[in-house]
Enzyme design. Structure first.
Site, PDB file in Angstrom:
ATOM      1  N   VAL A 143      81.277  60.826  56.990  1.00  0.00           N
ATOM      2  CA  VAL A 143      80.608  62.314  57.231  1.00  0.00           C
ATOM      3  C   VAL A 143      79.553  62.505  56.691  1.00  0.00           C
ATOM      4  O   VAL A 143      79.264  62.058  55.591  1.00  0.00           O
ATOM      5  CB  VAL A 143      81.820  63.036  56.467  1.00  0.00           C
ATOM      6  CG1 VAL A 143      81.534  64.527  56.458  1.00  0.00           C
ATOM      7  CG2 VAL A 143      83.398  62.687  57.011  1.00  0.00           C
ATOM      8  N   CYS A 203      85.498  58.501  34.276  1.00  0.00           N
ATOM      9  CA  CYS A 203      86.333  58.331  33.114  1.00  0.00           C
ATOM     10  C   CYS A 203      85.192  58.442  32.021  1.00  0.00           C
ATOM     11  O   CYS A 203      84.285  57.722  31.629  1.00  0.00           O
ATOM     12  CB  CYS A 203      86.961  56.961  33.034  1.00  0.00           C
ATOM     13  SG  CYS A 203      87.758  56.724  31.392  1.00  0.00           S
ATOM     14  N   ASP A 237      87.158  63.139  42.320  1.00  0.00           N
ATOM     15  CA  ASP A 237      85.806  63.304  41.495  1.00  0.00           C
ATOM     16  C   ASP A 237      84.796  64.074  42.201  1.00  0.00           C
ATOM     17  O   ASP A 237      83.934  64.816  41.606  1.00  0.00           O
ATOM     18  CB  ASP A 237      85.415  61.691  41.535  1.00  0.00           C
ATOM     19  CG  ASP A 237      85.938  60.816  40.587  1.00  0.00           C
ATOM     20  OD1 ASP A 237      87.028  61.420  40.007  1.00  0.00           O
ATOM     21  OD2 ASP A 237      85.553  59.739  40.580  1.00  0.00           O
ATOM     22  N   LYS A 248      87.073  63.093  35.034  1.00  0.00           N
ATOM     23  CA  LYS A 248      87.163  62.485  36.819  1.00  0.00           C
ATOM     24  C   LYS A 248      87.819  60.999  36.221  1.00  0.00           C
ATOM     25  O   LYS A 248      86.998  60.068  36.203  1.00  0.00           O
ATOM     26  CB  LYS A 248      85.969  62.466  37.236  1.00  0.00           C
ATOM     27  CG  LYS A 248      85.488  63.829  37.425  1.00  0.00           C
ATOM     28  CD  LYS A 248      84.087  63.734  38.389  1.00  0.00           C
ATOM     29  CE  LYS A 248      83.649  64.975  38.184  1.00  0.00           C
ATOM     30  NZ  LYS A 248      84.201  65.991  39.144  1.00  0.00           N
ATOM     31  N   ALA A 274      93.679  58.437  36.900  1.00  0.00           N
ATOM     32  CA  ALA A 274      95.067  59.263  36.223  1.00  0.00           C
ATOM     33  C   ALA A 274      95.240  60.878  36.502  1.00  0.00           C
ATOM     34  O   ALA A 274      96.224  61.062  36.899  1.00  0.00           O
ATOM     35  CB  ALA A 274      95.088  59.020  34.745  1.00  0.00           C
ATOM     36  N   CYS A 313      92.759  58.863  29.790  1.00  0.00           N
ATOM     37  CA  CYS A 313      91.715  57.837  29.421  1.00  0.00           C
ATOM     38  C   CYS A 313      91.906  56.781  28.713  1.00  0.00           C
ATOM     39  O   CYS A 313      92.447  56.954  27.335  1.00  0.00           O
ATOM     40  CB  CYS A 313      90.457  58.361  28.938  1.00  0.00           C
ATOM     41  SG  CYS A 313      88.999  57.524  28.892  1.00  0.00           S
TER      42      CYS A 313
END
Length: 396
Positions: free
Chosen positions: A80, A163, A297, A305, A308, A340
């Site tokens: 996109v 992370c 994210d 971000k 999990a 994390c």
């Protein structure tokens, strides 16, 4: 090829595939769902920390995208380039205009290698390495295992990153490796982080500070890497509280590059002032376009971000999108949960889990803010199959 779908999902990473699997199961084979994703490969990016630490096979982090697309979901191998939410359509790099009734944006974030002067031409040689791509992660282990002493610098930029704990996890593994290689006494391990502390949640910040102190790791807070002089082997940082520059020589430099929203999202009507997809933090529905949802994210959700986080966001998006299609009140609510796995050495890990309020939401009936071998086993052996066979198939 159809030019209009009931549901269009932008992005075939962890978020896009997870939502597609759940929607496909909920709506059946006639759901009319399309995923727009250009890449032929899908990567288990949480594994790259262990690849960089020499304890996980690189090839095990990659699979063909075609094997992960759910049944009855159409894969459009394209990217996109623009959104037109007022006309319920997207434009692609191949010149297609694809319409939708409902849109899910799961495009990940963009790694801006060129935001650090000298990084693109330095990466992968002369001790400069990074875990943040499939092409560069092997250079990390090469740099670590060939390190013979001197300054080993690890960076964390002044942007959101994949992370939030990952930039320091590879540092702890490297520190452990240096001790095994008998070069730690001749080394100075430095963590230069643009943040004012090691972690945003107090419970886990305390233990990470203890780990760093016990291992003699020097922490430089509010230091943001801006330039690399590979000829002189010098890293240049800007001190964020004074704007002065600090020059540090390096023998090994692991760079976590600046990251941000993809350019095509930043320039779109879907973005907030910072460039992220602007969604309600509990329903994950866009604040201005009710037939648009986002997760992962690329969204402006105020949480870390991580994969999990996506695992908890995907069922909320699927549930709420189906409710929206039926003109019902949105039942799903995301509380900001993220996790994390903070690897602190070979065979050691702290499992951080928390919500929007930075309140711990721990899964296990023991103190997760302690280094544990059992949590290392979870990271190395259990989380990868849970990702491939559970999360991406919408099973948990």
């Amino acid at each position: 090829m159809a030019s209009h779908y009931r549901i269009v999902i932008v992005g075939g990473g962890a978020a896009g595939i997870s939502v597609a699997a759940r929607l496909s199961r909920a709506l059946g084979k006639n759901a009319n769902i399309a995923i727009i994703e250009p890449s032929s490969d899908h990567y288990y990016q949480p594994g790259w920390t262990l690849v960089g630490g020499g304890t996980f096979r690189l090839e095990a982090t990659r699979r063909q995208e075609s094997t992960l697309i759910p049944r009855h979901v159409i894969w459009l191998q394209d990217s996109v380039v623009a959104f037109d939410p007022d006309n319920h359509s997207v434009e692609t790099a191949k010149g297609q205009r694809i319409g939708y009734d409902y849109l899910v944006v799961a495009a990940g974030l963009q790694i801006n290698w060129n935001k650090v002067e000298g990084l693109p031409e330095s990466i992968g040689r002369g001790g400069v390495c990074s875990n943040y791509s499939y092409q560069t992660v092997s250079s990390t282990w090469e740099s670590i295992r060939n390190f013979s002493g001197g300054n080993a610098i690890f960076t964390h930029p002044a942007t959101p990153v994949k992370c939030g704990g990952a930039p320091q996890k590879i540092m702890y593994l490297a520190d452990d490796a240096f001790r095994r290689q008998k070069v730690r006494e001749n080394s100075r391990v430095i963590f230069a982080i643009a943040n004012p502390n090691l972690f945003q949640v107090e419970r886990y910040r305390v233990v990470l500070e203890q780990v760093a102190a016990e291992r003699g790791i020097q922490t430089l807070f509010l230091h943001d890497l801006v330039r690399i002089d590979s000829a002189a082997k010098e890293a240049v940082f800007r001190k964020l509280n004074t704007s002065e520059e600090v020059v540090l020589p390096y023998n090994l430099l692991h760079v976590t590059p600046p990251m941000g929203p993809p350019d095509f999202i930043r320039a779109s009507p879907l973005a907030d002032a910072a460039g992220w997809v602007d969604v309600h933090k509990h329903t994950l529905r866009h604040v201005r376009y009710p037939n648009v949802f986002a997760l992962g994210d690329c969204s402006n959700l105020p949480t870390s971000k991580t994969a999990a986080a996506i695992r908890k966001q995907a069922p909320v998006v699927a549930q709420n999108l189906v409710a929206a299609m039926n003109e019902q009140t949105l039942p799903g609510s995301y509380d900001g949960y993220t996790s994390c796995p903070l690897v602190t050495g070979y065979g050691k890990m702290v499992l951080a889990e928390f919500d929007y309020d930075k309140t711990p939401q721990e899964t296990f009936p023991f103190d997760q803010a302690r280094e544990r071998w059992s949590m290392w086993l979870l990271k190395k052996y259990l989380l990868p199959p849970m990702y491939w066979y559970g999360m991406l198939r919408g099973r948990f």
